[in-house]
Design a protein around this motif. Structure first.
Motif, short mmCIF file in Angstrom:
data_model
loop_
_atom_site.label_atom_id
_atom_site.label_comp_id
_atom_site.label_asym_id
_atom_site.label_seq_id
_atom_site.Cartn_x
_atom_site.Cartn_y
_atom_site.Cartn_z
N THR A 177 0.83 -1.21 0.00
CA THR A 177 0.00 0.00 0.00
C THR A 177 0.86 1.25 0.00
OG1 THR A 177 -1.83 -1.08 1.16
CG2 THR A 177 -1.73 1.32 1.29
N ALA A 178 1.86 1.29 0.88
CA ALA A 178 2.73 2.47 0.97
C ALA A 178 3.44 2.71 -0.36
CB ALA A 178 3.73 2.31 2.10
N ARG A 179 3.88 1.65 -0.99
CA ARG A 179 4.58 1.81 -2.27
C ARG A 179 3.64 2.30 -3.36
NH1 ARG A 179 8.35 -3.73 -2.16
NH2 ARG A 179 9.75 -3.02 -0.48
N GLU A 180 2.44 1.75 -3.38
CA GLU A 180 1.48 2.16 -4.40
C GLU A 180 1.08 3.62 -4.25
OE1 GLU A 180 -1.75 -0.54 -3.95
OE2 GLU A 180 -0.60 -2.28 -4.64
N LEU A 181 0.96 4.08 -3.00
CA LEU A 181 0.55 5.45 -2.74
C LEU A 181 1.72 6.43 -2.73
CD1 LEU A 181 -2.00 4.86 0.18
CD2 LEU A 181 -2.53 5.37 -2.21
N GLY A 182 2.94 5.90 -2.70
CA GLY A 182 4.09 6.76 -2.54
C GLY A 182 4.12 7.42 -1.17
N ALA A 183 3.59 6.72 -0.17
CA ALA A 183 3.48 7.28 1.18
C ALA A 183 4.80 7.11 1.94
CB ALA A 183 2.35 6.59 1.94
N ASP A 184 5.14 8.12 2.72
CA ASP A 184 6.30 8.03 3.61
C ASP A 184 5.84 7.49 4.96
OD1 ASP A 184 8.43 9.07 1.95
OD2 ASP A 184 7.41 10.99 2.07
N THR A 185 5.33 6.27 4.95
CA THR A 185 4.82 5.64 6.16
C THR A 185 5.68 4.43 6.49
OG1 THR A 185 2.55 6.33 5.67
CG2 THR A 185 2.84 4.54 7.26
N SER A 186 6.33 4.47 7.64
CA SER A 186 7.18 3.37 8.08
C SER A 186 6.36 2.34 8.85
CB SER A 186 8.30 3.88 8.98
OG SER A 186 9.18 4.72 8.28
N LEU A 187 6.86 1.13 8.88
CA LEU A 187 6.25 0.07 9.70
C LEU A 187 7.08 -0.15 10.95
CD1 LEU A 187 5.12 -2.80 7.30
CD2 LEU A 187 3.87 -0.79 8.05
N ILE A 188 6.39 -0.39 12.05
CA ILE A 188 7.00 -0.85 13.28
C ILE A 188 6.41 -2.23 13.55
CG2 ILE A 188 7.26 -0.45 15.76
CD1 ILE A 188 6.89 2.55 15.13
N ALA A 189 7.27 -3.23 13.58
CA ALA A 189 6.82 -4.62 13.64
C ALA A 189 6.60 -5.06 15.08
CB ALA A 189 7.82 -5.53 12.95
N ARG A 190 5.34 -5.39 15.39
CA ARG A 190 4.99 -5.98 16.68
C ARG A 190 5.06 -7.50 16.58
NH1 ARG A 190 -0.02 -6.01 17.65
NH2 ARG A 190 0.21 -6.31 19.89
N VAL A 191 5.20 -8.16 17.72
CA VAL A 191 5.20 -9.62 17.81
C VAL A 191 6.20 -10.22 16.80
CG1 VAL A 191 3.70 -11.62 18.17
CG2 VAL A 191 2.71 -9.34 18.21
N PRO A 192 7.42 -9.70 16.75
CA PRO A 192 8.37 -10.18 15.74
C PRO A 192 8.79 -11.63 15.92
CG PRO A 192 9.49 -8.81 17.35
CD PRO A 192 8.02 -8.67 17.63
N HIS A 193 8.57 -12.16 17.12
CA HIS A 193 8.95 -13.55 17.38
C HIS A 193 7.76 -14.49 17.44
CE1 HIS A 193 12.84 -11.72 19.08
NE2 HIS A 193 13.13 -12.34 17.95
N SER A 194 6.63 -14.03 16.90
CA SER A 194 5.45 -14.88 16.78
C SER A 194 5.09 -15.55 18.11
CB SER A 194 5.66 -15.94 15.69
OG SER A 194 4.45 -16.56 15.35
N SER A 195 4.94 -14.69 19.13
CA SER A 195 4.47 -15.14 20.45
C SER A 195 5.36 -16.21 21.07
CB SER A 195 3.02 -15.63 20.37
OG SER A 195 2.17 -14.59 19.97
N GLY A 196 6.66 -16.12 20.82
CA GLY A 196 7.60 -17.01 21.49
C GLY A 196 8.11 -18.15 20.65
N LEU A 197 7.57 -18.35 19.45
CA LEU A 197 8.04 -19.44 18.60
C LEU A 197 9.43 -19.16 18.03
CD1 LEU A 197 4.79 -20.32 16.62
CD2 LEU A 197 5.98 -21.81 18.24
N LEU A 198 9.60 -17.97 17.46
CA LEU A 198 10.82 -17.68 16.73
C LEU A 198 12.00 -17.32 17.63
CD1 LEU A 198 9.11 -15.72 13.83
CD2 LEU A 198 10.42 -17.84 13.58
N ASN A 199 11.74 -17.02 18.89
CA ASN A 199 12.85 -16.87 19.84
C ASN A 199 12.99 -18.11 20.71
OD1 ASN A 199 10.64 -16.59 21.54
ND2 ASN A 199 11.02 -14.43 21.99
N GLU A 200 12.16 -19.11 20.42
CA GLU A 200 12.20 -20.42 21.08
C GLU A 200 12.04 -20.32 22.59
OE1 GLU A 200 14.61 -23.48 18.85
OE2 GLU A 200 15.77 -21.68 18.35
N GLN A 201 11.23 -19.36 23.01
CA GLN A 201 10.86 -19.27 24.42
C GLN A 201 9.57 -20.02 24.72
OE1 GLN A 201 10.96 -15.13 25.62
NE2 GLN A 201 13.18 -15.13 25.77
N VAL A 202 8.89 -20.45 23.65
CA VAL A 202 7.76 -21.37 23.80
C VAL A 202 8.11 -22.62 23.01
CG1 VAL A 202 5.31 -21.78 23.40
CG2 VAL A 202 6.09 -19.51 24.08
#
Length: 355
Positions: A199-224
């Motif tokens: 969407t941002a690319r199509e609109l040419g928007a200067d909108t950044s993303l801030i990624a929440r839950v980057p570890h998928s609730s503990g799967l990707l950091n292996e805490q679950v």
């Protein structure tokens, strides 16, 4: 640590941020106020300069502790907070969602109260907290722009979550050229983030993303792991069992990202997100010094190669080779517009004339 700009706002954020929902609340484990302040200070020592809180976290307590920890470092840090939930007139009931309030008068009052708790003259980033697209009226927007003009706010953002979806809201933020959209985004949950980048690319928007839950609730950091027992008060326990069961299978398919010990899986998950130019920062959930040490160091590990990135894309397109339901179906994605946003994005099938 490396740093990026939020949109074209001039506000700089560390690529790894400190999500302060762990400060002043017990949703991710109990800790004393002293422990929370110490963890924030430790993160700052490790190069993290972006601290993201919200007025509803601990009913203002998170903001108070963030202000206490960062007060003498104000010029060195970027502080974001969120408004939109009326916790002043509504008690917290477990993990249930509080009533929202987003009229112009309330937003201004909420910002002023947040600044009092933070003991700061301005916030670098102000997020609307889980606002529905129809709640952000012209009057609300005018108030936000006034707050920015008055110097109480430097950048504007829209925080989406906690559930997957919110496409109408993220698209609207890009249309308005908001500086940031905060959304769930990780290797296993790519739909919203990939959509907002398009969407941002199509609109040419200067909108950044801030990624929440980057570890998928503990799967990707292996805490679950298969041996983990999540308590009733643990926020991750709201995931279906199938999510974790299929996630462990998916995890085995991306072990190549560890590069024979050059980076941990938790670091690789962050590097995958940072491979997208539109992602300005990532907010993992820190609970210990060891977490801070590992994830703050992620930007200094080897970046993903084009081959690794393409291999992940191919695996994602094939659901990582897992042929069973993970319990998180597109039909359950959150939408405030009766699914029109999901259908327009091709996530749900188009309605027939008979529907």
């Amino acid at each position: 640590m490396h740093y990026r700009e939020l949109g074209d706002s001039g506000v700089e954020v560390s690529e790894v941020a400190f999500g302060a929902w762990v400060v002043g609340t017990d949703w991710w484990g109990d800790r004393t106020d002293e422990d929370a302040v110490e963890l924030v200070e430790y993160a700052l020592d490790r190069g993290i300069t972006f601290f993201d809180t919200g007025d509803v976290y601990g009913h203002g307590r998170s903001e108070e502790l963030i202000g206490e920890a960062l007060g003498e470092h104000r010029e060195e840090v970027t502080v974001g907070t969120k408004v939109g939930y009326d916790f002043y007139n509504n008690p917290q009931a477990g993990h249930g969602e509080l009533p929202k309030e987003l009229n112009a008068e309330y937003v201004r009052e909420a910002v002023e109260k947040s600044l009092d708790r933070l003991d700061m003259e301005y916030v670098d980033v102000l997020f609307l907290h889980n606002a529905n697209v129809d709640e952000v009226t012209d009057e609300v927007l005018e108030t936000l722009y006034d707050l920015r003009e008055e110097g109480l706010v430097d950048a504007l953002g829209w925080a989406l979550g906690p559930s997957i979806g919110w496409l109408a809201e993220g698209d609207r933020a890009a249309e308005l050229d908001f500086d940031a959209v905060q959304t769930v985004y990780n290797l296993f949950e790519q739909t919203p983030g990939n959509h907002f980048i398009d969407t941002a690319r199509e609109l040419g928007a200067d909108t950044s993303l801030i990624a929440r839950v980057p570890h998928s609730s503990g799967l990707l950091n292996e805490q679950v792991t298969p041996d983990t027992e999540l308590g009733d008060g643990d926020h991750r326990s709201f995931r279906p069992d199938a999510w974790f069961e299929t996630g462990w299978e998916k995890l085995d398919e991306i072990r190549f990202l560890e590069r024979d010990g050059e980076r941990t899986m938790g670091q690789a998950a962050i590097q995958w997100l940072l491979a997208h130019d539109e992602v300005a920062s990532v907010t993992p959930t820190f609970r210990s010094r060891e977490d801070v040490d590992e994830w703050a160091a992620a930007p200094d590990t080897p970046a993903l190669s084009d081959e690794e990135f393409e291999r992940v894309a191919d695996l994602y397109a094939r659901n990582f080779g897992v042929g069973r339901d993970d319990g998180m179906n597109p039909e359950d994605f959150r939408t405030s517009v009766d699914g029109d946003d999901l259908r327009d994005a091709g996530i749900l099938p188009a309605q027939s004339a008979d529907d």
